[in-house]
Design a protein around this motif. Sequence first.
Motif, PDB file in Angstrom:
ATOM      1  N   PRO A 223       0.917  -1.201   0.128  1.00  0.00           N
ATOM      2  CA  PRO A 223      -0.014   0.164   0.058  1.00  0.00           C
ATOM      3  C   PRO A 223       0.780   1.297   0.022  1.00  0.00           C
ATOM      4  CG  PRO A 223      -0.857  -1.669   1.545  1.00  0.00           C
ATOM      5  CD  PRO A 223       0.501  -1.948   1.075  1.00  0.00           C
ATOM      6  N   ARG A 224       0.431   2.336  -0.418  1.00  0.00           N
ATOM      7  CA  ARG A 224       0.980   3.558  -0.676  1.00  0.00           C
ATOM      8  C   ARG A 224       0.588   4.688   0.354  1.00  0.00           C
ATOM      9  NH1 ARG A 224       6.004   4.456  -2.900  1.00  0.00           N
ATOM     10  NH2 ARG A 224       6.049   6.770  -2.901  1.00  0.00           N
ATOM     11  N   PRO A 225       1.304   5.023   1.343  1.00  0.00           N
ATOM     12  CA  PRO A 225       0.999   5.936   2.327  1.00  0.00           C
ATOM     13  C   PRO A 225       1.080   7.366   1.919  1.00  0.00           C
ATOM     14  CG  PRO A 225       3.104   5.362   2.642  1.00  0.00           C
ATOM     15  CD  PRO A 225       2.846   4.509   1.503  1.00  0.00           C
ATOM     16  N   ILE A 226       0.232   8.104   2.666  1.00  0.00           N
ATOM     17  CA  ILE A 226       0.171   9.523   2.523  1.00  0.00           C
ATOM     18  C   ILE A 226       1.313  10.247   3.411  1.00  0.00           C
ATOM     19  CG2 ILE A 226      -1.187  11.719   2.528  1.00  0.00           C
ATOM     20  CD1 ILE A 226      -3.670   9.865   2.090  1.00  0.00           C
ATOM     21  N   ALA A 227       1.999  11.077   3.060  1.00  0.00           N
ATOM     22  CA  ALA A 227       3.029  11.601   3.924  1.00  0.00           C
ATOM     23  C   ALA A 227       2.105  12.378   5.356  1.00  0.00           C
ATOM     24  CB  ALA A 227       4.110  12.424   3.197  1.00  0.00           C
ATOM     25  N   LEU A 228       2.389  12.078   6.064  1.00  0.00           N
ATOM     26  CA  LEU A 228       1.921  12.593   7.480  1.00  0.00           C
ATOM     27  C   LEU A 228       2.903  13.304   8.473  1.00  0.00           C
ATOM     28  CD1 LEU A 228      -0.275   9.791   8.542  1.00  0.00           C
ATOM     29  CD2 LEU A 228      -1.284  11.866   7.267  1.00  0.00           C
ATOM     30  N   PRO A 229       2.731  14.777   8.705  1.00  0.00           N
ATOM     31  CA  PRO A 229       3.860  15.277   9.190  1.00  0.00           C
ATOM     32  C   PRO A 229       4.052  14.810  10.759  1.00  0.00           C
ATOM     33  CG  PRO A 229       2.710  17.043   8.078  1.00  0.00           C
ATOM     34  CD  PRO A 229       1.952  15.624   8.043  1.00  0.00           C
ATOM     35  N   GLU A 230       2.915  14.373  11.460  1.00  0.00           N
ATOM     36  CA  GLU A 230       3.083  13.963  12.866  1.00  0.00           C
ATOM     37  C   GLU A 230       3.906  12.845  12.947  1.00  0.00           C
ATOM     38  OE1 GLU A 230      -1.103  12.930  11.423  1.00  0.00           O
ATOM     39  OE2 GLU A 230       0.252  14.691  11.153  1.00  0.00           O
ATOM     40  N   GLN A 231       4.223  12.041  11.752  1.00  0.00           N
ATOM     41  CA  GLN A 231       4.912  10.805  11.731  1.00  0.00           C
ATOM     42  C   GLN A 231       6.221  11.016  12.238  1.00  0.00           C
ATOM     43  OE1 GLN A 231       3.841   7.350  11.539  1.00  0.00           O
ATOM     44  NE2 GLN A 231       1.766   8.033  12.147  1.00  0.00           N
ATOM     45  N   GLU A 232       6.647  12.387  11.705  1.00  0.00           N
ATOM     46  CA  GLU A 232       8.134  12.720  12.025  1.00  0.00           C
ATOM     47  C   GLU A 232       8.391  12.303  13.592  1.00  0.00           C
ATOM     48  OE1 GLU A 232      10.227  13.512   9.838  1.00  0.00           O
ATOM     49  OE2 GLU A 232       9.346  14.080   8.026  1.00  0.00           O
ATOM     50  N   TRP A 233       7.568  12.743  14.562  1.00  0.00           N
ATOM     51  CA  TRP A 233       7.841  12.694  15.999  1.00  0.00           C
ATOM     52  C   TRP A 233       8.255  11.174  16.491  1.00  0.00           C
ATOM     53  CZ3 TRP A 233       2.182  14.946  16.755  1.00  0.00           C
ATOM     54  CH2 TRP A 233       2.243  16.608  16.344  1.00  0.00           C
ATOM     55  N   LEU A 234       7.439  10.380  15.482  1.00  0.00           N
ATOM     56  CA  LEU A 234       7.666   8.754  16.068  1.00  0.00           C
ATOM     57  C   LEU A 234       9.049   8.409  15.558  1.00  0.00           C
ATOM     58  CD1 LEU A 234       4.455   7.439  14.968  1.00  0.00           C
ATOM     59  CD2 LEU A 234       5.055   8.265  17.580  1.00  0.00           C
ATOM     60  N   LEU A 235       9.780   9.320  14.910  1.00  0.00           N
ATOM     61  CA  LEU A 235      11.254   8.985  14.352  1.00  0.00           C
ATOM     62  C   LEU A 235      12.376   9.368  15.416  1.00  0.00           C
ATOM     63  CD1 LEU A 235      10.825   9.911  10.784  1.00  0.00           C
ATOM     64  CD2 LEU A 235      10.648   7.537  11.940  1.00  0.00           C
ATOM     65  N   LEU A 236      11.910  10.335  16.480  1.00  0.00           N
ATOM     66  CA  LEU A 236      12.602  10.697  17.299  1.00  0.00           C
ATOM     67  C   LEU A 236      13.132   9.690  18.444  1.00  0.00           C
ATOM     68  CD1 LEU A 236      10.851  14.354  17.475  1.00  0.00           C
ATOM     69  CD2 LEU A 236      12.838  13.750  16.286  1.00  0.00           C
TER      70      LEU A 236
END
Length: 334
Positions: A223-236
């Motif tokens: 599946p192809r995701p949509i880029a979600l800015p809040e997902q950046e927090w989960l990379l921290l």
Amino acid sequence: MKAVTPFSDEQARNLINIRQQYEVWRDSERALAEMPYNLRIKEVSGNAYLYELTDREGNMKSLGRLDDEKQAQFDAYKSDKEEVKARIEASRTMLAERARIYRSLHLPMIDPEAGKILREADRRQLLGSHLMVVGTNAMPAYHIEAGGAIRDVPEETLDFDLAWTAEPPADEISSIWMMLKAVDRTYSVNTERQFQARNAKAYEVEILAAPSTIDGMFRKDQPRPIALPEQEWLLLGRQVDHVVIARNNAPARIVAPDPRYFALHKLWMAEKAGRNPLKRPKDEKQGMLLLDAVAEAMPHYPMDNAFVSSLPPALLPHFDRWRAQWKGEPASSW
């Protein structure tokens, strides 16, 4: 009331043993996957040739006329393959025994469908490097990281959220779709939600991604995701990484976000505009309980001034709200 009920010594020992035995199985599976599908000696026009079979349909390619070197290659392959298969079988037997003990000790478990996906992702070396668990199925790993059961945590639903974490350039070999199809050929992409796949059992898998990582996906993957800015927090921060047992007694490795950012993301989701109102209470409860557990039982994930000063502005109000509740003081006093 305590946020975490510590594991007993026996529970802790079982978790260590499960991890060790799982890694033996996984590394053996990876070794087998890196070998040719099969080698075969075949006679053509009176001459013997060594062939490599590339799949179970019988497709093959010639490795050349059989000579002493090719015969030695064939013999070594057969010997090595038998050894790896024996190691896999022995580790499966040991894991089955450990799993029965694990279950009897009431240690945290996950859904079998999620477990299948995680095992295949780990076997393909996608887990941790390309994918991590970002939904409720991450909670068993947080129990283990806390060294005990986190009280009153809501159980998972019939869906599974994975985040793509590998940054560009795209790796065309690292295919989510190939991985899902290897798990269950009935998976198909939801035409109305292109970031979601479903199988014949109506089990849903959603793929999420941050803007900084989405271009790291193979452009034709799905599946192809949509880029979600809040997902950046989960990379921290620092990921958690633990092996658990699914409810069908099969093992699975969970790699999940730093528990502090996961919890704060949940609190943010609980107030996000457009969020399903049925999911808001679960988001709120998970976020609050997990932060309680971090404060009480995860000192290696500090929530000190340095951490607070590094928080994205959108998460600060949620941290202050939790901290006020934890300390029993008005948020305005911080």
